[in-house]
Design an enzyme around this catalytic site. Structure first.
Site, PDB file in Angstrom:
ATOM      1  N   HIS A  46      30.630 -13.122  38.557  1.00 18.43           N
ATOM      2  CA  HIS A  46      29.409 -13.877  38.279  1.00 18.43           C
ATOM      3  C   HIS A  46      29.270 -14.084  36.780  1.00 18.43           C
ATOM      4  CE1 HIS A  46      27.808 -12.339  42.372  1.00 18.43           C
ATOM      5  NE2 HIS A  46      28.343 -13.550  42.496  1.00 18.43           N
ATOM      6  N   HIS A  51      30.084  -5.563  38.753  1.00 13.79           N
ATOM      7  CA  HIS A  51      28.979  -6.528  38.767  1.00 13.79           C
ATOM      8  C   HIS A  51      27.808  -5.925  38.001  1.00 13.79           C
ATOM      9  CE1 HIS A  51      30.325  -9.608  41.777  1.00 13.79           C
ATOM     10  NE2 HIS A  51      31.184  -8.637  42.065  1.00 13.79           N
ATOM     11  N   GLU A  74      27.742  -1.783  40.409  1.00 14.37           N
ATOM     12  CA  GLU A  74      26.706  -2.596  39.764  1.00 14.37           C
ATOM     13  C   GLU A  74      26.233  -1.853  38.507  1.00 14.37           C
ATOM     14  OE1 GLU A  74      25.476  -5.533  40.490  1.00 14.37           O
ATOM     15  OE2 GLU A  74      25.984  -5.952  42.579  1.00 14.37           O
TER      16      GLU A  74
END
Length: 937
Positions: free
Chosen positions: A160, A293, A367
């Site tokens: 992303h 992420h 994350e």
């Protein structure tokens, strides 16, 4: 037996010369260079830290660099062993991150690493983005161009575009592997025993667009042909492949609308970026993959599409995720628990390989952090936090089921025993059984390793002997074993590049390093804090390296070792934790910080400040941490408007009443202000303080230990906060949010000061008796105190009436001028006694007897270590337990001389068996050789 001259005899008092430890003069043809990448550390009392001192001869002439230690403290410091290596620019400290990388700088950095280290770094382009940018993959391994039979692991970043930190973490790991190969055991072992693949930028087009145009851009830059752009790459993989239609591409957590941020693309693997990862995974034999992420501080494992469906390897993947979370403090969960997804990396990597190819790849997502783009100042901290994770992952790739043999071993300690043998013992357990003859001890006292089979002496206990060695010998050793499934284990990890080490004879305070031109060697400096070291205490210890060939050429490095602060600030998801920091900073308090309490031991701290936030404070594990801390005598400040309501609805009111000493009445006090209680130590004079939050709780004191310290300004003046002192622990509990609000800063600072001062335990005091008439006293003190000599011995913990003017101590390490003196009536530059410790026997000249005691304050050490020199030593007795000298002194001691109460200015020589060593007394102890004396409190 002759012992040193009486302290009463006059002696010369000379100016104490401080050694200049600044950079030395480099003579022509010689260059001594000392560096230490990490020269600052924080440790617990009684523990140690090992500094890695890089000693370089950067000149063209062979030389011997003699290292010495300048240690003006009562902490222990000595050298340890480490193998030689060649100079490398990587030994210089890396600068802190000043900005996020961009695509161009990242590519340049990767290519530079390959050019500088072609033997271990290989860069390939695994694909090209929509806009023509290369997607690089970096392989790190010792035979980097050879496909070896070694476990393989893949790290991915930036699926992303806006998640910039996910580039930094794998790039930091890449640099650490490359920079530390050959010097750091962990990096060296990993490069030699693993094939590590790193794809730091899966989505290069999105990365550029996010940094240059729209920083919150998430997708790639595919032209969708309808005026919209981009596909969510982490929704474009081909689903779970397990036959469950709910896990197929394009299902839960995706969108088929091109403008949506989770648009999954027109088809699985429609994007060149995901095709590149697909092809890499299919071409390699990965055992474990990590996709970075942000954000959330969580660790995921498949499946991502449904919490009710588990993979066949659920327990293994959960265990790996849980271990990762234990390292970085994140929360481990099946991916679907956070939110449902299909078409993500983990589900496809695991599902396709297991169901279609019959091979198990444990695929995980981490994350990072609490935002997409944390401040630049956070980059180093996040990278360091996850460095251990990445090394753990590479290690786990060779043992996914984590069932290799477990070796439990207490390293052999330094010894004065030159006869031996030195028995090395280990406990080894395995669920599968060990290969006969595979359990071995490897040891060396030079460059050659000796292999010794270990013997199974009882149950799971294995032993082997190292023969006795001459004094001054360093011994390095490690243990290895192998089970019937050919899984190996070692102690320590990363052998033979990491070893256990011990020294025969006195600790090494001087260390010669023989170096050829442009050769370097890493030497370990071990700094150990006393058990009685106080919070925030600091030891500054220098290492000086001097050329033998040209003595004017020298260099030095400084190490700064501190004891952990007295205060721990626990951020329990408090969104305005900075408000607490500001109040602590404004009061000058040192404190440690922790996100939650899973990675710290609360019992290490005198005061814990626990800042909660949100409607679900204090889960069961956090309540266990707090309860254990208070049961062990801790002091706690805790706030939260929802704690009482959560306890009431969650069924833990008994815990709430036992540890917070409060009764919960109701939420929503309907008041925005609180008043203090006149005369209260914390809240006196604090009126009209402004609180915040939606539902401040009304409480009452639960027991006789608790009292109200703040009330809400409303009818009935209900209690808003209490303090409790059980005699064993102390608690301050605010059932509302105050530091989170906008009250004036001076009020916050004052309240924080009063809370900390009330919670902080007083140091224990101890009386050292003195003679009933003024004159010389032969004394020591058992507690451990820090500060100047006059601060320590000022009788301030008593009535202040006992005074002195001269102190003398005998230093056996300075035979030319052993008597050191401190006086209260001479200028400081004329003193040659700089500090006093509980290990020292002192002659103290008392001028006023006062109440007959010098009353001192300090900490009670669990035990105290003293190094005794061959010959006479003037020692203290840091204990409150009387013991016969023969039973407590080490074997090197052969005589003791004691204070003669009949003729106070004389010393009498006594047999060890006839002297009872008493608290507060000083002694002369004679040793036939250097020895260590460990005195229990």
């Amino acid at each position: 037996m002759v012992f040193p001259s009486s302290v009463i005899e006059s002696g010369n008092v000379e100016v104490h010369q401080i050694i200049d430890t600044g950079p030395g003069h480099a003579a022509e043809g010689f260059n001594v260079h000392l560096t230490c990448q990490q020269n600052v550390s924080t440790i617990k009392p009684g523990s140690s830290f090992t500094y890695h001192i890089n000693v370089s001869n950067t000149g063209p002439v062979a030389d011997t660099i003699v290292l010495t230690i300048e240690n003006p403290t009562d902490w222990q410091a000595h050298f340890n062993n480490n193998p030689a290596g060649f100079s490398s620019e990587s030994e210089e400290p890396k600068p802190r991150a000043s900005s996020y990388r961009n695509y161009s700088s990242c590519i340049a950095e990767i290519l530079a690493l390959e050019a500088a280290h072609p033997d271990i770094v290989n860069v390939t382009v695994i694909g090209t983005s929509w806009e023509g940018r290369a997607i690089p993959c970096i392989k790190v391994s010792d035979n980097v161009t050879v496909d070896e039979d070694e476990p393989e692991v893949l790290f991915m970043g930036l699926h992303h575009a806006r998640e910039w930190m996910t580039v930094e973490v794998p790039m930091f790991f890449l640099n650490h592997l490359v920079d530390n190969y050959g010097s750091d055991p962990r990096a060296t072992w990993t490069v030699k025993n693993r094939e590590t693949y790193i794809v730091p930028i899966v989505n290069p087009d999105g990365y550029v667009y996010s940094q240059e145009v729209q920083n919150m851009w998430r997708k790639n830059r595919r032209d969708n042909g309808d005026g919209t752009w981009g596909v969510d790459l982490n929704r474009n993989y081909d689903g779970a492949q397990n036959g469950d239609p709910n896990g197929d591409w394009g299902g839960a957590g995706t969108s088929h609308t091109t403008s949506d941020s989770t648009y999954c693309g027109p088809a699985p693997f429609s994007e060149p970026e995901t095709q590149a990862i697909r092809d890499l995974v299919l071409a390699r034999d990965f055992q474990l993959t990590i996709s970075y992420h942000s954000y959330g501080r969580e660790v995921y494992w498949p499946w991502g599409y449904d919490t009710g469906v588990q993979t066949p390897h659920h327990s293994v993947q959960e265990a790996i995720s849980t271990d990762i979370a234990a390292i970085n403090g994140y929360t481990a969960m099946q991916s679907a628990v956070a939110y449902p997804t299909t078409g993500d990396t983990d589900d496809w990597v695991y599902g396709h390989n297991w169901y279609n190819l019959g091979r198990f790849i444990s695929a995980h997502t981490i994350e990072l952090d609490g935002s997409f783009q944390p401040p630049v100042s956070q980059i180093d901290a996040t990278c360091m936090l996850n460095l251990d994770v990445n090394y753990h992952v590479t290690d786990t790739a060779g043992n996914l089921y984590q069932d290799s043999p477990v070796i439990t071993h207490v390293p052999y300690q330094d010894t004065y025993d030159v006869i031996g043998p030195y028995t090395i013992s280990a406990n080894i357990t395995t669920p599968h059984g060990l290969i006969p003859g595979s359990t071995k001890l490897y040891w060396r006292n030079s460059s050659t390793w000796n292999e010794v089979p270990m013997v199974n002496v009882a149950a799971d206990t294995w032993e082997a002997d190292i023969p006795g060695q001459p004094s001054g010998t360093w011994i390095s050793y490690y243990i290895e074993t192998e089970d019937v499934n050919n899984q190996t284990s070692s102690s320590p990890m990363y052998t033979p590049y990491a070893t256990h080490d011990f020294r025969v004879g006195a600790p090494a305070l001087e260390y010669p390093v023989d170096l050829e031109p442009n050769e370097w060697r890493m030497v370990n400096l071990v700094v150990e804090a006393p058990y009685g070291a106080q919070h925030n205490e600091k030891a500054v210890i220098d290492v000086i390296g001097r050329s033998v060939v040209e003595p004017t050429d020298y260099d030095s490095v400084e190490t700064v070792t501190s004891i952990i602060p007295a205060i721990l600030l626990v951020n329990d998801l408090n969104s305005v934790i900075q408000n607490y920091k500001t109040a602590l900073d404004n009061n000058g308090y040192s404190y440690a910080e922790s996100l939650g309490a899973s990675l710290v031991d609360l019992n290490d701290y005198d005061v814990v400040i626990w800042a909660t936030d949100g409607p679900n404070p204090l889960d069961s594990s956090e309540r266990t941490f707090i309860g254990d801390y208070l049961d062990n005598g801790g002091s706690l400040y805790i706030n939260g408007e929802d704690i009482g309501a959560a306890a009431s609805s969650g069924g833990w009111l008994n815990w709430y009443r036992t540890y917070l000493h409060a009764n919960y009445l109701q939420d929503d006090s309907n008041s925005n202000f609180i008043n203090g209680i006149p005369g209260d130590a914390i809240s006196d004079g604090l009126a009209g303080l402004m609180i915040t939050g939606l539902y401040p709780s009304e409480i009452t004191p639960f027991d006789g230990f608790a009292s109200t310290i703040f009330t809400y300004i409303k009818i009935g003046n209900p209690t808003a906060a209490i303090k409790a002192d059980t005699g064993a622990h102390r608690v301050v509990y605010l059932a509302c949010e105050y530091f989170e609000g906008s009250d004036i800063q001076s009020n916050k600072d004052l309240l924080m000061y009063r809370i900390i001062e009330w919670l902080t335990p007083e140091l224990p005091a101890y009386d050292v008796p003195v003679l009933p008439i003024p004159g010389w006293n032969f004394i020591s003190f058992p507690i451990r105190a820090i500060g100047s000599i006059e601060d320590i011995l000022d009788d301030s913990a008593g009535d202040g009436t006992t005074t002195w003017d001269v102190i003398r101590w005998f230093d056996p390490e300075d035979p030319m001028d052993p008597w050191k003196t401190y006086t209260t009536f001479m200028p400081p530059e004329l003193h040659d006694l700089d500090a006093v410790y509980n290990t020292m026997g002192l002659w103290v000249h008392i001028t006023e007897v006062g109440d007959g005691n010098l009353t001192l304050s300090g900490l009670q050490p669990t035990s105290t270590v003293m190094y005794l020199s061959a010959g006479w030593n003037l020692v203290g007795y840091p204990s409150v337990t009387s013991r016969i000298a023969l039973s407590t002194l080490p074997s090197g001691a052969d005589s003791i001389a004691v204070f003669d109460a009949v003729d106070p200015y004389q010393i009498s020589d006594e047999a060890l068996g006839s002297v009872v060593m008493e608290p507060g007394n000083a002694y002369w102890v004679h040793c036939t050789y250097d020895d260590i004396w460990i005195v229990d409190w």
